[in-house]
Scaffold this motif. Structure first.
Motif, PDB file in Angstrom:
ATOM      1  N   ILE A   9       0.857  -1.187   0.000  1.00 28.70           N
ATOM      2  CA  ILE A   9       0.000   0.000   0.000  1.00 28.70           C
ATOM      3  C   ILE A   9       0.893   1.238   0.000  1.00 28.70           C
ATOM      4  O   ILE A   9       1.759   1.385   0.848  1.00 28.70           O
ATOM      5  CB  ILE A   9      -0.941  -0.007   1.219  1.00 28.70           C
ATOM      6  CG1 ILE A   9      -1.853  -1.234   1.147  1.00 28.70           C
ATOM      7  CG2 ILE A   9      -1.757   1.280   1.271  1.00 28.70           C
ATOM      8  CD1 ILE A   9      -2.710  -1.466   2.349  1.00 28.70           C
ATOM      9  N   GLU A  11       0.989   5.584  -0.513  1.00 26.73           N
ATOM     10  CA  GLU A  11       0.286   6.865  -0.582  1.00 26.73           C
ATOM     11  C   GLU A  11       0.901   7.685  -1.712  1.00 26.73           C
ATOM     12  O   GLU A  11       2.110   7.728  -1.857  1.00 26.73           O
ATOM     13  CB  GLU A  11       0.449   7.636   0.723  1.00 26.73           C
ATOM     14  CG  GLU A  11      -0.227   7.006   1.903  1.00 26.73           C
ATOM     15  CD  GLU A  11      -0.076   7.836   3.176  1.00 26.73           C
ATOM     16  OE1 GLU A  11       0.525   8.926   3.134  1.00 26.73           O
ATOM     17  OE2 GLU A  11      -0.558   7.375   4.220  1.00 26.73           O
ATOM     18  N   SER A  76      -8.964   4.891  -4.122  1.00 25.38           N
ATOM     19  CA  SER A  76      -7.743   4.101  -4.255  1.00 25.38           C
ATOM     20  C   SER A  76      -7.700   3.442  -5.629  1.00 25.38           C
ATOM     21  O   SER A  76      -8.720   3.322  -6.320  1.00 25.38           O
ATOM     22  CB  SER A  76      -7.654   3.050  -3.155  1.00 25.38           C
ATOM     23  OG  SER A  76      -8.758   2.170  -3.214  1.00 25.38           O
ATOM     24  N   LEU A  85      -1.482  -1.174  -4.029  1.00 23.21           N
ATOM     25  CA  LEU A  85      -2.708  -0.402  -3.851  1.00 23.21           C
ATOM     26  C   LEU A  85      -2.270   1.031  -3.598  1.00 23.21           C
ATOM     27  O   LEU A  85      -1.562   1.314  -2.631  1.00 23.21           O
ATOM     28  CB  LEU A  85      -3.524  -0.909  -2.661  1.00 23.21           C
ATOM     29  CG  LEU A  85      -4.756  -0.073  -2.303  1.00 23.21           C
ATOM     30  CD1 LEU A  85      -5.812  -0.175  -3.408  1.00 23.21           C
ATOM     31  CD2 LEU A  85      -5.343  -0.502  -0.979  1.00 23.21           C
ATOM     32  N   TYR A  86      -2.634   1.919  -4.511  1.00 29.12           N
ATOM     33  CA  TYR A  86      -2.277   3.323  -4.371  1.00 29.12           C
ATOM     34  C   TYR A  86      -3.428   4.092  -3.732  1.00 29.12           C
ATOM     35  O   TYR A  86      -4.553   4.061  -4.238  1.00 29.12           O
ATOM     36  CB  TYR A  86      -1.967   3.943  -5.742  1.00 29.12           C
ATOM     37  CG  TYR A  86      -0.772   3.334  -6.418  1.00 29.12           C
ATOM     38  CD1 TYR A  86       0.514   3.638  -5.995  1.00 29.12           C
ATOM     39  CD2 TYR A  86      -0.926   2.453  -7.480  1.00 29.12           C
ATOM     40  CE1 TYR A  86       1.617   3.081  -6.619  1.00 29.12           C
ATOM     41  CE2 TYR A  86       0.171   1.889  -8.107  1.00 29.12           C
ATOM     42  CZ  TYR A  86       1.439   2.207  -7.667  1.00 29.12           C
ATOM     43  OH  TYR A  86       2.535   1.653  -8.277  1.00 29.12           O
ATOM     44  N   LEU A  87      -3.154   4.757  -2.626  1.00 27.90           N
ATOM     45  CA  LEU A  87      -4.133   5.649  -2.022  1.00 27.90           C
ATOM     46  C   LEU A  87      -3.995   6.968  -2.763  1.00 27.90           C
ATOM     47  O   LEU A  87      -2.979   7.654  -2.660  1.00 27.90           O
ATOM     48  CB  LEU A  87      -3.868   5.813  -0.530  1.00 27.90           C
ATOM     49  CG  LEU A  87      -3.835   4.523   0.291  1.00 27.90           C
ATOM     50  CD1 LEU A  87      -3.539   4.823   1.748  1.00 27.90           C
ATOM     51  CD2 LEU A  87      -5.136   3.752   0.159  1.00 27.90           C
TER      52      LEU A  87
END
Length: 119
Positions: A9, A11, A76, A85-87
């Motif tokens: 994950i 950001e 996301s 998983l890009y926030l």
């Protein structure tokens, strides 16, 4: 149901800036987002699938004490090729009712450019 074990994950800069802006009014926004991230176990936890790997989820705002309906919305982008998983973006429901498809496309392009320039 697909498991999200092993997904990294990350950001984006846009997400970090949005959190910083929200922190001026809501001191617990980072904690609320972190709690959501730590509770992701399966794809269904990512919220509503908007298509093309983009998800929108409702997160309760612990500063408002009024539940998810008037809390935050977190956008996301799940890219299983990179196993990430890009926030991408977070906003308060009272600031913005919805994010348009055009805005989401711009966020995806910005995320891809941001990540490819860093590699």
């Amino acid at each position: 149901m697909s498991s999200l074990l092993g997904v990294i994950i990350e950001e984006t800069e846009t997400f970090a800036k949005a959190v910083k802006q929200l922190q001026k009014r809501f001191k617990n926004v980072e904690t609320d987002c972190d709690e959501f991230v730590h509770n992701i176990k399966i794809i269904d936890n990512l919220g509503v699938n908007l298509g093309s790997g983009v998800y929108k989820v409702r997160i309760a705002n612990s500063d408002k004490k009024s539940g998810k309906s008037s809390g935050y919305r977190l956008i996301s982008y799940l890219k299983l090729i990179d196993n990430k998983l890009y926030l991408m973006y977070v906003y308060d429901k009272s600031d913005l009712g919805t994010v348009s498809e055009k805005q989401i496309d711009a966020l995806i392009k910005k995320t891809i450019l941001e990540k490819t320039n860093k590699e």
